[in-house]
Write a protein that holds these residues in place. Structure first.
Motif, PDB file in Angstrom:
ATOM      1  N   LEU A 165       0.695  -1.165  -0.191  1.00 46.82           N
ATOM      2  CA  LEU A 165      -0.075   0.002   0.064  1.00 46.82           C
ATOM      3  C   LEU A 165       0.850   1.297  -0.075  1.00 46.82           C
ATOM      4  CD1 LEU A 165      -2.759  -1.053   2.709  1.00 46.82           C
ATOM      5  CD2 LEU A 165      -3.201  -0.942   0.098  1.00 46.82           C
ATOM      6  N   MET A 166       0.429   2.196  -0.884  1.00 49.96           N
ATOM      7  CA  MET A 166       1.389   3.396  -0.992  1.00 49.96           C
ATOM      8  C   MET A 166       0.576   4.451   0.330  1.00 49.96           C
ATOM      9  SD  MET A 166       1.396   3.915  -4.955  1.00 49.96           S
ATOM     10  CE  MET A 166       0.638   5.543  -5.046  1.00 49.96           C
ATOM     11  N   GLY A 167       1.446   5.210   0.686  1.00 51.86           N
ATOM     12  CA  GLY A 167       1.221   6.436   1.795  1.00 51.86           C
ATOM     13  C   GLY A 167       0.136   5.889   2.828  1.00 51.86           C
ATOM     14  N   THR A 168       0.387   4.811   3.219  1.00 51.32           N
ATOM     15  CA  THR A 168      -0.438   4.616   4.487  1.00 51.32           C
ATOM     16  C   THR A 168       0.400   4.222   5.700  1.00 51.32           C
ATOM     17  OG1 THR A 168      -2.106   3.063   5.408  1.00 51.32           O
ATOM     18  CG2 THR A 168      -0.476   2.047   4.296  1.00 51.32           C
ATOM     19  N   GLU A 169      -0.194   4.831   6.875  1.00 54.21           N
ATOM     20  CA  GLU A 169       0.543   4.810   8.217  1.00 54.21           C
ATOM     21  C   GLU A 169       0.501   3.432   8.541  1.00 54.21           C
ATOM     22  OE1 GLU A 169      -3.752   5.353   9.021  1.00 54.21           O
ATOM     23  OE2 GLU A 169      -2.424   6.506   7.761  1.00 54.21           O
ATOM     24  N   SER A 170       1.468   3.092   9.729  1.00 53.92           N
ATOM     25  CA  SER A 170       1.514   1.819  10.033  1.00 53.92           C
ATOM     26  C   SER A 170       0.087   1.052  10.391  1.00 53.92           C
ATOM     27  CB  SER A 170       2.240   1.741  11.305  1.00 53.92           C
ATOM     28  OG  SER A 170       2.382   0.239  11.699  1.00 53.92           O
ATOM     29  N   LEU A 171      -0.038  -0.200   9.952  1.00 51.89           N
ATOM     30  CA  LEU A 171      -1.043  -1.040  10.207  1.00 51.89           C
ATOM     31  C   LEU A 171      -1.024  -1.870  11.420  1.00 51.89           C
ATOM     32  CD1 LEU A 171      -2.241  -1.921   6.506  1.00 51.89           C
ATOM     33  CD2 LEU A 171      -3.117  -0.236   8.031  1.00 51.89           C
ATOM     34  N   LEU A 172       0.281  -1.934  11.859  1.00 50.61           N
ATOM     35  CA  LEU A 172       0.584  -2.891  12.972  1.00 50.61           C
ATOM     36  C   LEU A 172       0.250  -2.462  14.334  1.00 50.61           C
ATOM     37  CD1 LEU A 172       4.401  -3.580  12.146  1.00 50.61           C
ATOM     38  CD2 LEU A 172       2.336  -4.966  11.955  1.00 50.61           C
ATOM     39  N   GLU A 173      -0.937  -3.021  14.639  1.00 51.36           N
ATOM     40  CA  GLU A 173      -1.414  -2.932  16.050  1.00 51.36           C
ATOM     41  C   GLU A 173      -1.548  -3.891  16.611  1.00 51.36           C
ATOM     42  OE1 GLU A 173      -2.799   0.020  17.358  1.00 51.36           O
ATOM     43  OE2 GLU A 173      -2.328   1.480  15.408  1.00 51.36           O
ATOM     44  N   PRO A 174      -1.529  -4.031  18.248  1.00 53.42           N
ATOM     45  CA  PRO A 174      -1.249  -5.107  18.831  1.00 53.42           C
ATOM     46  C   PRO A 174      -2.582  -6.097  18.987  1.00 53.42           C
ATOM     47  CG  PRO A 174      -0.495  -3.448  20.560  1.00 53.42           C
ATOM     48  CD  PRO A 174      -1.255  -2.717  18.949  1.00 53.42           C
ATOM     49  N   HIS A 175      -3.681  -5.479  18.466  1.00 57.73           N
ATOM     50  CA  HIS A 175      -5.024  -6.109  18.561  1.00 57.73           C
ATOM     51  C   HIS A 175      -5.416  -6.558  17.101  1.00 57.73           C
ATOM     52  CE1 HIS A 175      -5.960  -2.018  17.641  1.00 57.73           C
ATOM     53  NE2 HIS A 175      -6.974  -2.635  16.720  1.00 57.73           N
ATOM     54  N   ARG A 176      -4.751  -6.122  16.085  1.00 56.75           N
ATOM     55  CA  ARG A 176      -5.152  -6.204  14.803  1.00 56.75           C
ATOM     56  C   ARG A 176      -4.751  -7.524  14.292  1.00 56.75           C
ATOM     57  NH1 ARG A 176      -4.170  -1.175  11.809  1.00 56.75           N
ATOM     58  NH2 ARG A 176      -6.108  -0.823  13.121  1.00 56.75           N
ATOM     59  N   VAL A 177      -5.805  -8.292  13.601  1.00 55.80           N
ATOM     60  CA  VAL A 177      -5.487  -9.760  12.989  1.00 55.80           C
ATOM     61  C   VAL A 177      -5.836  -9.354  11.400  1.00 55.80           C
ATOM     62  CG1 VAL A 177      -6.465 -11.967  13.003  1.00 55.80           C
ATOM     63  CG2 VAL A 177      -6.182 -10.626  15.196  1.00 55.80           C
ATOM     64  N   PHE A 178      -4.819  -9.773  10.634  1.00 60.15           N
ATOM     65  CA  PHE A 178      -5.271  -9.934   9.201  1.00 60.15           C
ATOM     66  C   PHE A 178      -5.915 -11.124   8.958  1.00 60.15           C
ATOM     67  CE2 PHE A 178      -3.898 -12.067   5.081  1.00 60.15           C
ATOM     68  CZ  PHE A 178      -4.219 -11.032   4.269  1.00 60.15           C
ATOM     69  N   ILE A 179      -7.084 -11.069   7.978  1.00 61.36           N
ATOM     70  CA  ILE A 179      -7.913 -12.066   7.918  1.00 61.36           C
ATOM     71  C   ILE A 179      -7.859 -12.435   6.359  1.00 61.36           C
ATOM     72  CG2 ILE A 179     -10.497 -12.737   7.593  1.00 61.36           C
ATOM     73  CD1 ILE A 179     -11.135 -10.901   9.927  1.00 61.36           C
ATOM     74  N   ARG A 180      -8.005 -11.622   5.564  1.00 61.34           N
ATOM     75  CA  ARG A 180      -7.686 -11.860   3.836  1.00 61.34           C
ATOM     76  C   ARG A 180      -7.744 -10.740   3.266  1.00 61.34           C
ATOM     77  NH1 ARG A 180     -10.933 -16.462   0.736  1.00 61.34           N
ATOM     78  NH2 ARG A 180     -10.202 -17.232   2.798  1.00 61.34           N
ATOM     79  N   LYS A 181      -6.922 -11.025   2.041  1.00 68.10           N
ATOM     80  CA  LYS A 181      -7.054  -9.766   0.956  1.00 68.10           C
ATOM     81  C   LYS A 181      -7.519 -10.624  -0.472  1.00 68.10           C
ATOM     82  CE  LYS A 181      -2.068 -10.319  -0.396  1.00 68.10           C
ATOM     83  NZ  LYS A 181      -0.865  -9.779  -0.611  1.00 68.10           N
ATOM     84  N   GLY A 182      -7.934  -9.666  -1.287  1.00 74.79           N
ATOM     85  CA  GLY A 182      -8.222 -10.189  -2.490  1.00 74.79           C
ATOM     86  C   GLY A 182      -8.878  -9.272  -3.392  1.00 74.79           C
ATOM     87  N   GLU A 183      -8.893  -9.408  -4.891  1.00 77.79           N
ATOM     88  CA  GLU A 183      -9.282  -8.450  -5.579  1.00 77.79           C
ATOM     89  C   GLU A 183     -10.959  -8.706  -6.013  1.00 77.79           C
ATOM     90  OE1 GLU A 183      -8.501  -7.351 -10.308  1.00 77.79           O
ATOM     91  OE2 GLU A 183      -7.566  -9.031  -9.428  1.00 77.79           O
TER      92      GLU A 183
END
Length: 137
Positions: free
Chosen positions: A22-40
């Protein structure tokens, strides 16, 4: 404890990969954050259907458009009490007349279905509603 640590490490690695894309986004790393899925997904814009990359986490949804080998963020929406999804269905008659589906969504989704059903016979159409924006994918 070891399995938990491995899961946590893998999750942070997935989130870092998303950040790298991702361009120009602040950090997505947060202690509570869980990645679920990405897709088009195909998003219906005012003028045409366009492909976007969607990133789903336990607390946010991000969608972005391709810019070279990266993606430009269009929306970073919190998944909270204002976030909702209306499902149109996969084009069968029962889904089209679903009373829970708004009239505007049925009209727009019906047009999308007629246009794309040959290319995507098993497609589902959703309307995502956030505090800032509402759109159909």
């Amino acid at each position: 404890h070891i399995n938990e640590a491995v899961r946590s490490f893998e999750n942070r690695k997935e989130i870092q990969t998303c950040m790298d894309e991702l361009m120009g986004t602040e950090s997505l790393l947060e202690p509570h954050r869980v990645f679920i899925r990405k897709g088009e997904l195909i998003r219906q814009t005012r003028s045409k259907a366009r492909s976007f990359m969607f990133y789903l986490f336990n607390d946010i949804l991000i969608y972005a458009s391709p810019r070279g080998w990266k993606y430009r963020v269009h929306l970073k929406a919190p998944i909270d009490t204002t976030f909702k999804i209306e499902v149109y269905g996969n084009g069968d008659a029962k889904s089209k007349t679903d009373k829970d589906c708004s009239r505007d969504l049925r009209k727009t989704a019906g047009a999308i279905w007629e246009k794309l059903k040959g290319e995507h016979p098993d497609m589902y159409i959703w309307q995502l509603v956030t505090q800032k924006k509402s759109f159909i994918v």
